[in-house]
Design a protein around this motif. Structure first.
Motif, mmCIF file in Angstrom:
data_model
loop_
_atom_site.group_PDB
_atom_site.id
_atom_site.type_symbol
_atom_site.label_atom_id
_atom_site.label_comp_id
_atom_site.label_asym_id
_atom_site.label_seq_id
_atom_site.Cartn_x
_atom_site.Cartn_y
_atom_site.Cartn_z
ATOM 1 N N THR A 68 43.779 51.490 33.200
ATOM 2 C CA THR A 68 43.902 51.543 34.654
ATOM 3 C C THR A 68 45.367 51.577 35.067
ATOM 4 O OG1 THR A 68 41.823 50.346 34.882
ATOM 5 C CG2 THR A 68 43.269 50.363 36.793
ATOM 6 N N TYR A 69 46.194 50.800 34.414
ATOM 7 C CA TYR A 69 47.624 50.779 34.731
ATOM 8 C C TYR A 69 48.274 52.125 34.420
ATOM 9 C CZ TYR A 69 52.460 49.302 34.964
ATOM 10 O OH TYR A 69 53.776 49.209 35.286
ATOM 11 N N ILE A 70 47.907 52.735 33.296
ATOM 12 C CA ILE A 70 48.464 54.040 32.940
ATOM 13 C C ILE A 70 48.059 55.092 33.966
ATOM 14 C CG2 ILE A 70 48.304 55.916 31.234
ATOM 15 C CD1 ILE A 70 48.262 53.704 29.084
ATOM 16 N N VAL A 71 46.818 55.067 34.419
ATOM 17 C CA VAL A 71 46.362 56.004 35.449
ATOM 18 C C VAL A 71 47.135 55.775 36.740
ATOM 19 C CG1 VAL A 71 44.389 56.609 36.911
ATOM 20 C CG2 VAL A 71 44.084 56.384 34.448
ATOM 21 N N PHE A 72 47.323 54.518 37.128
ATOM 22 C CA PHE A 72 48.069 54.200 38.348
ATOM 23 C C PHE A 72 49.496 54.740 38.286
ATOM 24 C CE2 PHE A 72 51.070 51.210 40.325
ATOM 25 C CZ PHE A 72 50.737 51.425 41.648
ATOM 26 N N VAL A 73 50.174 54.510 37.176
ATOM 27 C CA VAL A 73 51.549 54.997 37.030
ATOM 28 C C VAL A 73 51.573 56.522 37.062
ATOM 29 C CG1 VAL A 73 53.503 55.148 35.424
ATOM 30 C CG2 VAL A 73 52.404 52.953 35.854
ATOM 31 N N GLY A 74 50.628 57.159 36.385
ATOM 32 C CA GLY A 74 50.566 58.625 36.378
ATOM 33 C C GLY A 74 50.338 59.200 37.760
ATOM 34 N N GLN A 75 49.421 58.606 38.513
ATOM 35 C CA GLN A 75 49.163 59.086 39.868
ATOM 36 C C GLN A 75 50.367 58.855 40.783
ATOM 37 O OE1 GLN A 75 45.542 57.107 40.999
ATOM 38 N NE2 GLN A 75 44.260 58.760 40.190
#
Length: 88
Positions: free
Chosen positions: A63-70
């Motif tokens: 979830t954190y990786i997706v947040f940073v990517g977005q």
């Protein structure tokens, strides 16, 4: 309400640690959920707790990786601003 539940949970875990360690005199108090479960419920339950903890940790990390990517994608899509993504 959340603070009360968190406090109650931490107190319960701490009491459980010392109850389990007092019943088995040769071992120090457990330092993790897995150790506590192993002493209280056995190997099978401790493996389940380890697996569930691992899955929860992987879920949080993903979830954190997706947040940073977005966030980075939204910064780079804004071509008119002089943000740091465009200066690189």
């Amino acid at each position: 309400v959340c603070a009360f539940l968190a406090m109650n949970t931490m107190q319960s875990i701490n009491r459980s640690r010392y109850l389990v360690s007092s019943s088995s005199q040769q071992q120090p108090p457990p330092t993790s959920y897995v150790d506590l479960t192993k002493l209280a419920l056995g190997d099978a339950a401790s493996k389940l707790v380890f697996t569930l903890t691992l899955v929860a940790s992987l879920g949080v990390s993903a979830t954190y990786i997706v947040f940073v990517g977005q966030t980075l994608a939204s910064l780079s899509a804004d071509a008119l601003s002089g943000n740091i993504v465009h200066t690189l």
